[in-house]
Design a protein around this motif. Structure first.
Motif, PDB file in Angstrom:
ATOM      1  N   SER A 290       0.813  -1.213   0.000  1.00 31.86           N
ATOM      2  CA  SER A 290       0.000   0.000   0.000  1.00 31.86           C
ATOM      3  C   SER A 290       0.852   1.271   0.000  1.00 31.86           C
ATOM      4  O   SER A 290       0.367   2.333  -0.381  1.00 31.86           O
ATOM      5  CB  SER A 290      -0.946   0.015   1.204  1.00 31.86           C
ATOM      6  N   ASP A 291       2.098   1.164   0.398  1.00 32.57           N
ATOM      7  CA  ASP A 291       3.005   2.316   0.417  1.00 32.57           C
ATOM      8  C   ASP A 291       3.858   2.297  -0.853  1.00 32.57           C
ATOM      9  O   ASP A 291       4.566   1.314  -1.102  1.00 32.57           O
ATOM     10  CB  ASP A 291       3.899   2.251   1.650  1.00 32.57           C
ATOM     11  N   PRO A 292       3.811   3.352  -1.672  1.00 25.72           N
ATOM     12  CA  PRO A 292       4.552   3.345  -2.944  1.00 25.72           C
ATOM     13  C   PRO A 292       6.051   3.127  -2.791  1.00 25.72           C
ATOM     14  O   PRO A 292       6.660   2.415  -3.585  1.00 25.72           O
ATOM     15  CB  PRO A 292       4.261   4.723  -3.543  1.00 25.72           C
ATOM     16  N   THR A 293       6.656   3.694  -1.760  1.00 23.01           N
ATOM     17  CA  THR A 293       8.106   3.534  -1.571  1.00 23.01           C
ATOM     18  C   THR A 293       8.454   2.115  -1.175  1.00 23.01           C
ATOM     19  O   THR A 293       9.367   1.515  -1.761  1.00 23.01           O
ATOM     20  CB  THR A 293       8.609   4.519  -0.499  1.00 23.01           C
ATOM     21  N   SER A 294       7.746   1.562  -0.197  1.00 24.03           N
ATOM     22  CA  SER A 294       8.059   0.198   0.225  1.00 24.03           C
ATOM     23  C   SER A 294       7.717  -0.798  -0.891  1.00 24.03           C
ATOM     24  O   SER A 294       8.415  -1.804  -1.050  1.00 24.03           O
ATOM     25  CB  SER A 294       7.345  -0.165   1.521  1.00 24.03           C
ATOM     26  N   ARG A 295       6.695  -0.506  -1.680  1.00 22.37           N
ATOM     27  CA  ARG A 295       6.356  -1.391  -2.800  1.00 22.37           C
ATOM     28  C   ARG A 295       7.453  -1.371  -3.853  1.00 22.37           C
ATOM     29  O   ARG A 295       7.844  -2.415  -4.378  1.00 22.37           O
ATOM     30  CB  ARG A 295       5.024  -0.986  -3.435  1.00 22.37           C
ATOM     31  N   ALA A 296       7.989  -0.191  -4.158  1.00 17.85           N
ATOM     32  CA  ALA A 296       9.069  -0.092  -5.146  1.00 17.85           C
ATOM     33  C   ALA A 296      10.301  -0.857  -4.662  1.00 17.85           C
ATOM     34  O   ALA A 296      10.932  -1.589  -5.443  1.00 17.85           O
ATOM     35  CB  ALA A 296       9.417   1.366  -5.407  1.00 17.85           C
ATOM     36  N   ASN A 297      10.632  -0.720  -3.387  1.00 19.24           N
ATOM     37  CA  ASN A 297      11.773  -1.462  -2.833  1.00 19.24           C
ATOM     38  C   ASN A 297      11.508  -2.964  -2.874  1.00 19.24           C
ATOM     39  O   ASN A 297      12.388  -3.755  -3.219  1.00 19.24           O
ATOM     40  CB  ASN A 297      12.062  -1.014  -1.403  1.00 19.24           C
ATOM     41  N   TYR A 298      10.308  -3.363  -2.518  1.00 20.95           N
ATOM     42  CA  TYR A 298       9.930  -4.781  -2.542  1.00 20.95           C
ATOM     43  C   TYR A 298      10.016  -5.335  -3.973  1.00 20.95           C
ATOM     44  O   TYR A 298      10.554  -6.418  -4.189  1.00 20.95           O
ATOM     45  CB  TYR A 298       8.515  -4.958  -1.990  1.00 20.95           C
ATOM     46  N   ASP A 299       9.509  -4.576  -4.940  1.00 16.94           N
ATOM     47  CA  ASP A 299       9.555  -5.019  -6.338  1.00 16.94           C
ATOM     48  C   ASP A 299      10.994  -5.199  -6.821  1.00 16.94           C
ATOM     49  O   ASP A 299      11.294  -6.152  -7.536  1.00 16.94           O
ATOM     50  CB  ASP A 299       8.812  -4.033  -7.238  1.00 16.94           C
ATOM     51  N   MET A 300      11.872  -4.269  -6.439  1.00 17.76           N
ATOM     52  CA  MET A 300      13.281  -4.391  -6.841  1.00 17.76           C
ATOM     53  C   MET A 300      13.920  -5.617  -6.209  1.00 17.76           C
ATOM     54  O   MET A 300      14.655  -6.354  -6.869  1.00 17.76           O
ATOM     55  CB  MET A 300      14.060  -3.124  -6.463  1.00 17.76           C
ATOM     56  N   GLU A 301      13.638  -5.870  -4.937  1.00 13.69           N
ATOM     57  CA  GLU A 301      14.189  -7.051  -4.274  1.00 13.69           C
ATOM     58  C   GLU A 301      13.601  -8.334  -4.859  1.00 13.69           C
ATOM     59  O   GLU A 301      14.310  -9.329  -5.006  1.00 13.69           O
ATOM     60  CB  GLU A 301      13.934  -6.986  -2.779  1.00 13.69           C
ATOM     61  N   LEU A 302      12.331  -8.304  -5.188  1.00 12.78           N
ATOM     62  CA  LEU A 302      11.687  -9.465  -5.795  1.00 12.78           C
ATOM     63  C   LEU A 302      12.310  -9.769  -7.151  1.00 12.78           C
ATOM     64  O   LEU A 302      12.640 -10.923  -7.453  1.00 12.78           O
ATOM     65  CB  LEU A 302      10.181  -9.211  -5.933  1.00 12.78           C
ATOM     66  N   GLN A 303      12.504  -8.736  -7.957  1.00  8.92           N
ATOM     67  CA  GLN A 303      13.139  -8.905  -9.260  1.00  8.92           C
ATOM     68  C   GLN A 303      14.565  -9.425  -9.102  1.00  8.92           C
ATOM     69  O   GLN A 303      14.983 -10.338  -9.809  1.00  8.92           O
ATOM     70  CB  GLN A 303      13.144  -7.589 -10.024  1.00  8.92           C
ATOM     71  N   SER A 304      15.291  -8.874  -8.174  1.00  5.70           N
ATOM     72  CA  SER A 304      16.668  -9.291  -7.936  1.00  5.70           C
ATOM     73  C   SER A 304      16.731 -10.747  -7.487  1.00  5.70           C
ATOM     74  O   SER A 304      17.583 -11.505  -7.951  1.00  5.70           O
ATOM     75  CB  SER A 304      17.311  -8.386  -6.890  1.00  5.70           C
ATOM     76  N   SER A 305      15.828 -11.154  -6.609  1.00  3.50           N
ATOM     77  CA  SER A 305      15.838 -12.538  -6.136  1.00  3.50           C
ATOM     78  C   SER A 305      15.509 -13.508  -7.267  1.00  3.50           C
ATOM     79  O   SER A 305      16.058 -14.600  -7.330  1.00  3.50           O
ATOM     80  CB  SER A 305      14.867 -12.726  -4.978  1.00  3.50           C
ATOM     81  N   ARG A 306      14.641 -13.102  -8.168  1.00  2.00           N
ATOM     82  CA  ARG A 306      14.306 -13.958  -9.314  1.00  2.00           C
ATOM     83  C   ARG A 306      15.490 -14.072 -10.268  1.00  2.00           C
ATOM     84  O   ARG A 306      15.727 -15.120 -10.841  1.00  2.00           O
ATOM     85  CB  ARG A 306      13.093 -13.417 -10.043  1.00  2.00           C
ATOM     86  N   GLN A 307      16.218 -12.988 -10.431  1.00  2.17           N
ATOM     87  CA  GLN A 307      17.372 -13.008 -11.321  1.00  2.17           C
ATOM     88  C   GLN A 307      18.472 -13.895 -10.758  1.00  2.17           C
ATOM     89  O   GLN A 307      19.184 -14.565 -11.498  1.00  2.17           O
ATOM     90  CB  GLN A 307      17.900 -11.597 -11.556  1.00  2.17           C
ATOM     91  N   LYS A 308      18.616 -13.930  -9.448  1.00  2.00           N
ATOM     92  CA  LYS A 308      19.645 -14.755  -8.823  1.00  2.00           C
ATOM     93  C   LYS A 308      19.353 -16.232  -9.013  1.00  2.00           C
ATOM     94  O   LYS A 308      20.262 -17.052  -8.972  1.00  2.00           O
ATOM     95  CB  LYS A 308      19.769 -14.423  -7.344  1.00  2.00           C
ATOM     96  N   LEU A 309      18.081 -16.587  -9.201  1.00  2.00           N
ATOM     97  CA  LEU A 309      17.704 -17.976  -9.387  1.00  2.00           C
ATOM     98  C   LEU A 309      18.040 -18.489 -10.785  1.00  2.00           C
ATOM     99  O   LEU A 309      18.165 -19.685 -10.988  1.00  2.00           O
ATOM    100  CB  LEU A 309      16.205 -18.158  -9.123  1.00  2.00           C
ATOM    101  N   GLU A 310      18.189 -17.589 -11.743  1.00  2.00           N
ATOM    102  CA  GLU A 310      18.470 -17.986 -13.109  1.00  2.00           C
ATOM    103  C   GLU A 310      19.982 -18.128 -13.319  1.00  2.00           C
ATOM    104  O   GLU A 310      20.758 -17.362 -12.785  1.00  2.00           O
ATOM    105  CB  GLU A 310      17.923 -16.950 -14.093  1.00  2.00           C
ATOM    106  N   ALA A 311      20.375 -19.108 -14.105  1.00  2.00           N
ATOM    107  CA  ALA A 311      21.792 -19.307 -14.412  1.00  2.00           C
ATOM    108  C   ALA A 311      22.238 -18.238 -15.400  1.00  2.00           C
ATOM    109  O   ALA A 311      21.533 -17.914 -16.351  1.00  2.00           O
ATOM    110  CB  ALA A 311      22.012 -20.683 -15.003  1.00  2.00           C
ATOM    111  N   VAL A 312      23.400 -17.692 -15.144  1.00  2.00           N
ATOM    112  CA  VAL A 312      23.929 -16.661 -16.023  1.00  2.00           C
ATOM    113  C   VAL A 312      25.287 -17.103 -16.547  1.00  2.00           C
ATOM    114  O   VAL A 312      26.026 -17.817 -15.884  1.00  2.00           O
ATOM    115  CB  VAL A 312      24.051 -15.295 -15.307  1.00  2.00           C
ATOM    116  N   ALA A 313      25.596 -16.646 -17.758  1.00  2.00           N
ATOM    117  CA  ALA A 313      26.868 -16.997 -18.380  1.00  2.00           C
ATOM    118  C   ALA A 313      28.015 -16.192 -17.787  1.00  2.00           C
ATOM    119  O   ALA A 313      29.136 -16.680 -17.693  1.00  2.00           O
ATOM    120  CB  ALA A 313      26.796 -16.771 -19.886  1.00  2.00           C
TER     121      ALA A 313
END
Length: 178
Positions: free
Chosen positions: A72-95
């Motif tokens: 419900s808070d735009p700032t905490s949501r933006a931070n949460y979205d960035m962390e969520l995106q980052s955690s998903r990227q860490k799960l993928e194998a990278v070259a």
């Protein structure tokens, strides 16, 4: 870290409220109201004796409240979205992991594009406007030095870039400027 507030099964705050990740405030609010009604102990007329079911319902109720608090808070949501995106990227194998300094910059007029050659011969590429769209604006000084002005403070941010031809991906590390 905000992602630690998700439960151990990997459920996101969006899933808890049964809304899409691109939901607007009104959709999130409606999802919260429905979820809180379905998990509120008083609404369910639960008795006060302690049981495993009561504990699970209490945990569900608390997770709904936490999801609402974050989304419900735009700032905490933006931070949460960035962390969520980052955690998903860490799960993928990278070259490979690269920084902007390791990429080649091509400038055509006012437009710039960063390139990094893939093993297949094609390129990974990203433009400053694409990075800006995901909340990672760049600061390019007169000397051509590049750094991210991300909202994550002084910690580096990262984004996955796919190859133009094959299935490989690289993790582009963006260092924040103080």
């Amino acid at each position: 870290m905000l992602l630690d507030s998700c439960n151990l099964t990997g459920t996101t705050h969006y899933q808890i409220l049964s809304v899409k990740e691109d939901a607007n405030y009104d959709e999130i609010r409606a999802g919260y109201k429905a979820a809180i009604l379905n998990s509120h102990p008083d609404k369910l007329h639960m008795n006060t004796k302690e049981s495993q079911l009561d504990h699970e319902l209490q945990e569900r109720f608390l997770s709904v409240q936490k999801a609402w608090e974050v989304l419900s808070d735009p700032t905490s949501r933006a931070n949460y979205d960035m962390e969520l995106q980052s955690s998903r990227q860490k799960l993928e194998a990278v070259a490979d992991e690269v920084t902007l300094e390791e990429m080649t910059i091509e400038t055509i007029g006012d437009a710039q594009e960063f390139f990094y050659q893939c093993r297949c011969g094609d390129y990974f590429s990203v433009t400053p406007s694409e990075l800006d769209e995901i909340g990672l604006p760049l600061n390019i000084n007169i000397n051509g030095d590049v750094a991210s002005q991300s909202a994550t403070g002084l910690q580096p941010a990262a984004v996955l870039l796919p190859c133009g031809s094959c299935s490989l991906k690289i993790r582009l590390i963006l260092h924040s400027v103080p």
